[in-house]
Design a protein around this motif. Structure first.
Motif, PDB file in Angstrom:
ATOM      1  N   UNK A   1       0.832  -1.195   0.000  1.00 18.39           N
ATOM      2  CA  UNK A   1       0.000   0.000   0.000  1.00 18.39           C
ATOM      3  C   UNK A   1       0.874   1.256   0.000  1.00 18.39           C
TER       4      UNK A   1
ATOM      5  N   UNK B   1       2.214   2.016  -3.355  1.00 17.34           N
ATOM      6  CA  UNK B   1       1.184   2.607  -4.208  1.00 17.34           C
ATOM      7  C   UNK B   1       0.952   4.082  -3.878  1.00 17.34           C
ATOM      8  N   UNK B   2       0.903   4.398  -2.588  1.00 15.29           N
ATOM      9  CA  UNK B   2       0.733   5.801  -2.180  1.00 15.29           C
ATOM     10  C   UNK B   2       1.882   6.641  -2.744  1.00 15.29           C
ATOM     11  N   UNK B   3       3.114   6.131  -2.584  1.00 13.03           N
ATOM     12  CA  UNK B   3       4.274   6.855  -3.106  1.00 13.03           C
ATOM     13  C   UNK B   3       4.176   7.018  -4.621  1.00 13.03           C
TER      14      UNK B   3
ATOM     15  N   UNK C   1       1.501   7.162  -6.467  1.00 13.12           N
ATOM     16  CA  UNK C   1       0.485   8.167  -6.813  1.00 13.12           C
ATOM     17  C   UNK C   1       1.011   9.568  -6.519  1.00 13.12           C
ATOM     18  N   UNK C   2       1.728   9.699  -5.400  1.00 15.05           N
ATOM     19  CA  UNK C   2       2.237  11.017  -5.021  1.00 15.05           C
ATOM     20  C   UNK C   2       3.291  11.562  -5.979  1.00 15.05           C
TER      21      UNK C   2
ATOM     22  N   UNK D   1       7.206   3.342 -11.513  1.00 12.74           N
ATOM     23  CA  UNK D   1       7.609   3.517 -10.127  1.00 12.74           C
ATOM     24  C   UNK D   1       7.776   2.167  -9.418  1.00 12.74           C
ATOM     25  N   UNK D   2       6.854   1.223  -9.687  1.00 10.88           N
ATOM     26  CA  UNK D   2       6.984  -0.113  -9.077  1.00 10.88           C
ATOM     27  C   UNK D   2       8.302  -0.758  -9.491  1.00 10.88           C
TER      28      UNK D   2
ATOM     29  N   UNK E   1       1.744  -4.706  -6.763  1.00  9.64           N
ATOM     30  CA  UNK E   1       2.424  -3.494  -7.222  1.00  9.64           C
ATOM     31  C   UNK E   1       3.920  -3.709  -7.117  1.00  9.64           C
ATOM     32  N   UNK E   2       4.465  -4.586  -7.925  1.00  6.63           N
ATOM     33  CA  UNK E   2       5.892  -4.850  -7.811  1.00  6.63           C
ATOM     34  C   UNK E   2       6.582  -4.767  -9.166  1.00  6.63           C
TER      35      UNK E   2
ATOM     36  N   UNK F   1      -6.931   5.489   2.217  1.00  3.67           N
ATOM     37  CA  UNK F   1      -5.616   6.136   2.262  1.00  3.67           C
ATOM     38  C   UNK F   1      -5.671   7.535   1.656  1.00  3.67           C
TER      39      UNK F   1
END
Lengths: 183, 119
Positions: A109, A112-114, A116-117, A165-166, B3-4, B69
């Protein structure tokens, strides 16, 4: 009672005919040549076994998917020894599986937040309006005074950038684990 | 798939972009029959097309469960570096800081020395 040509056999040979050449080509960018044939055989075997239990709507898609999963699993396993060192050092106190799962979920999670940011502001705003607030493309286009095509383009860009990013995150983890191994 | 780094691993950038465009277009929810036919043809054209589309679709679908979130997005304090890059930067930075302090200290001593020499 069983005839020599069962329906699933006929289906299987047609699927092999249709998929083997493009799959070989696509797998060549993932695994060494020696492993391609093995992965193909395993994929067709799985199709055959699954088709005996249930009907498969799209056998070609099934084989594509299976081959991809087998190839990625092999690549993942090759990395496991490096990764073990990293996860062991990072979470020495984690023993039980459920706690490990919980931590991976939190980590996923956070990634994912990073991701999106780090999106460009407008792109991020369109993404948030669509995925978090549930606005339609049309609503977003009206609120931001942009065309629906532009909304689509921002969303497509967000997907590509998040994925980039991933990949970058994965590379960072790889670097750290090899640094620990070298030390 | 999560997400990897394995999402779309080994798939050309061009195909990833095509797959993303299709996801966005399908997400609009008003695709015409003719466009849908084009899409299905694209999907079957090449194993890599389907791989890219399915893996990105899954990541795209997963982001729908993120409402809890929301507070962490678009706020300045969350934007900074990932834990990894902070971790990998820790050592060089602290050494650099120590050096800076050494330089500063040395210059300060020289100045103090000069002041006292004048007295």
């Amino acid at each position: 009672m069983k005839s020599s040509t069962k329906p699933e056999d006929i289906c299987l040979s047609a699927v092999i005919e249709k998929t083997s050449k493009p799959l070989k080509k696509a797998l060549a960018s993932l695994v060494p040549e020696a492993e391609i044939e093995e992965i193909l055989q395993d994929s067709y075997l799985q199709l055959h076994l699954t088709a005996r239990r249930e009907s498969i709507a799209n056998p070609v898609a099934f084989v594509h998917r299976t081959a991809r999963n087998l190839a990625i699993n092999r690549l993942r396993q090759k990395k496991t020894s490096e990764r073990f060192v990293e996860s062991h050092f990072a979470n020495p106190e984690v023993n039980d599986q459920s706690e490990f799962k919980r931590l991976s979920l939190i980590r996923e999670q956070q990634v994912l937040i990073d991701a999106i940011n780090q999106l460009p502001p407008i792109c991020r705003q369109v993404f948030v309006m669509r995925k978090l607030h549930g606005y339609s493309h049309k609503d977003i286009s009206q609120r931001l005074s942009i065309s629906t095509k532009t909304v689509e383009n921002h969303l497509a860009k967000a997907i590509v950038k998040c994925r980039d990013y991933f990949v970058k995150q994965g590379a960072d983890i790889g670097l750290i684990s090899s640094a620990i191994e070298a030390a | 798939m999560s997400f990897d780094e394995w999402v779309c691993f080994g798939i050309p950038e061009e195909i990833i972009q095509q797959a993303s465009s299709w996801i966005a277009e399908l997400d609009a929810g008003n695709i015409s029959a003719s466009r849908q036919a084009v899409f299905l043809h694209w999907l079957d054209e090449n194993p890599q097309n389907r791989w890219a589309f399915e893996e990105l679709s899954e990541a795209w679908a997963k982001t729908s469960v993120l409402t809890d979130i929301e507070t962490q997005i678009e706020t300045p304090q969350v934007v900074p570096f990932s834990r990894q890059s902070v971790l990998s930067n820790t050592n060089p930075t602290s050494i650099q800081t120590n050096k800076d302090w050494l330089h500063f200290g040395a210059i300060a001593l020289i100045i103090i020395g000069l002041i006292f020499a004048n007295i």
